[in-house]
Design a protein around this motif. Structure first.
Motif, PDB file in Angstrom:
ATOM      1  N   ASN A 112       0.663  -1.299  -0.098  1.00 33.41           N
ATOM      2  CA  ASN A 112       0.091  -0.134   0.106  1.00 33.41           C
ATOM      3  C   ASN A 112       0.763   1.318   0.109  1.00 33.41           C
ATOM      4  O   ASN A 112       0.291   2.328  -0.329  1.00 33.41           O
ATOM      5  N   LEU A 113       2.152   1.246   0.475  1.00 28.85           N
ATOM      6  CA  LEU A 113       2.759   2.376   0.705  1.00 28.85           C
ATOM      7  C   LEU A 113       4.097   2.317  -0.193  1.00 28.85           C
ATOM      8  O   LEU A 113       4.496   3.267  -1.035  1.00 28.85           O
ATOM      9  N   SER A 156      -6.849   7.052   5.567  1.00 28.96           N
ATOM     10  CA  SER A 156      -5.759   8.284   5.699  1.00 28.96           C
ATOM     11  C   SER A 156      -5.954   9.300   6.725  1.00 28.96           C
ATOM     12  O   SER A 156      -5.006   9.934   7.202  1.00 28.96           O
ATOM     13  N   LEU A 170       0.691   7.414   3.051  1.00 33.55           N
ATOM     14  CA  LEU A 170       0.512   7.499   1.553  1.00 33.55           C
ATOM     15  C   LEU A 170       0.148   9.176   1.374  1.00 33.55           C
ATOM     16  O   LEU A 170       0.307   9.864   0.650  1.00 33.55           O
ATOM     17  N   ASN A 210      -1.966   9.021  -6.001  1.00 35.85           N
ATOM     18  CA  ASN A 210      -1.948   8.198  -5.276  1.00 35.85           C
ATOM     19  C   ASN A 210      -3.390   7.784  -4.682  1.00 35.85           C
ATOM     20  O   ASN A 210      -4.044   8.803  -4.179  1.00 35.85           O
ATOM     21  N   LYS A 222      -2.094   3.877   4.664  1.00 35.18           N
ATOM     22  CA  LYS A 222      -2.725   4.930   4.186  1.00 35.18           C
ATOM     23  C   LYS A 222      -2.431   6.255   4.610  1.00 35.18           C
ATOM     24  O   LYS A 222      -2.688   7.216   3.871  1.00 35.18           O
ATOM     25  N   THR A 231       2.181  11.780  -0.414  1.00 33.87           N
ATOM     26  CA  THR A 231       1.723  12.655  -1.577  1.00 33.87           C
ATOM     27  C   THR A 231       2.099  13.961  -1.480  1.00 33.87           C
ATOM     28  O   THR A 231       2.757  14.707  -2.423  1.00 33.87           O
ATOM     29  N   ALA A 278       3.725   2.760  -4.019  1.00 33.47           N
ATOM     30  CA  ALA A 278       3.681   3.961  -4.491  1.00 33.47           C
ATOM     31  C   ALA A 278       4.977   4.845  -4.462  1.00 33.47           C
ATOM     32  O   ALA A 278       5.166   5.671  -5.522  1.00 33.47           O
ATOM     33  N   CYS A 330      -5.546   7.133  -1.744  1.00 32.40           N
ATOM     34  CA  CYS A 330      -5.380   7.086  -0.335  1.00 32.40           C
ATOM     35  C   CYS A 330      -6.740   6.322  -0.042  1.00 32.40           C
ATOM     36  O   CYS A 330      -7.306   5.466  -0.705  1.00 32.40           O
TER      37      CYS A 330
END
Length: 256
Positions: free
Chosen positions: A119-120, A150, A167, A144, A164, A171, A123, A146
């Motif tokens: 998930n991270l 998040s 992330l 991205n 999240k 971003t 990216a 999210c």
């Protein structure tokens, strides 16, 4: 005819984790809008099956590139192949993700690492490789994917929430580094959507009732609810929008 500021026809777009679920919907929306779409996933057969169906449904140019987005070497090689096959990458949608639910004290270390990597870290890796190419050209869009996680937590998914949340801040960090090179990096944060990832929650009558009560829109999200926001973030309409997280959640994060 739509306003030309939203025109993405002919743009080359890579969507990670797009053989199914929301990633598939993102790719389908970009294909319908006229992008050359590159699908990605770990399973070559699944990715190609989705590609064939998408070409049949949209008539667009759709390519399949199966590689592991958590493997730095595989990501670099994959981006090279994509640009050789399709041309310069204009749009990257970092969608690859996985979920695992367990009480915090029972969460296995290997599941923690798997969630963070998928998930991270993916990216970061795909974003870095795409940005290296976009920077040289002075333009590019990175979105991205999210989540409302998040911003908000709920029991049983602490590692997912951590990923999240990370992330979201990745971003913003990417915006700070890449904005001067003409690249916009934004986050799209879905709320609760009726997808394969959430199948167990959708099937839970009590939880589904809570979602409908908790969300001002009064329902689960549908994949098509996300396409318009994605197209905005991938188009010239968002050229002065950078480092933002756009929630598409039926109002969930706006109310108590």
């Amino acid at each position: 005819m739509s306003h030309p500021v939203f025109d993405v026809r002919g743009k080359v777009a890579l969507v990670t984790g797009s053989s199914r679920g929301l990633g598939k919907a993102f790719a389908h929306g970009l294909a319908e809008a006229g992008c050359v779409v590159v699908l990605n996933g770990r399973d070559p057969a699944a990715v190609d099956e989705t590609r064939r169906a998408m070409v049949r449904d949209t008539g667009a140019t759709v390519l399949a590139e199966a590689f592991d987005v958590t493997d730095p070497d595989a990501v670099a090689a994959g981006l090279d192949r994509i640009e050789r096959r399709a041309g310069p990458l204009d749009i990257l949608v970092n969608n690859a993700g996985v979920q695992h639910r367990a009480p915090f004290t029972e969460f296995r270390t290997e599941d923690w690492h798997r969630i963070l990597e998928t998930n991270l870290s993916s990216a970061f890796l795909a974003g870095r490789e795409a940005a290296r190419r976009m920077t040289a050209r002075g333009r590019g869009k990175i979105v991205n994917i999210c989540s409302v996680q998040s911003e908000l937590a709920r029991p049983g998914i602490a590692p997912y929430t951590a990923a999240k949340g990370g992330l979201k801040m990745l971003t913003k960090g990417m915006c700070a580094d890449l904005g001067p090179s003409g690249i916009q990096v934004n986050g799209l944060a879905p709320g609760y959507f009726d997808t394969e990832l959430n199948a167990a929650l959708v099937a839970d009558d009590q939880f589904s009732a809570w979602i409908r009560t908790r969300t001002p829109a009064g329902r689960w999200g549908r994949a098509e609810d996300l396409v318009g926001t994605l197209l905005f973030l991938c188009s010239p309409a968002s050229d002065f929008v950078n480092g933002q997280i756009v929630c598409v959640d039926g109002g969930m994060t706006s109310v108590l």
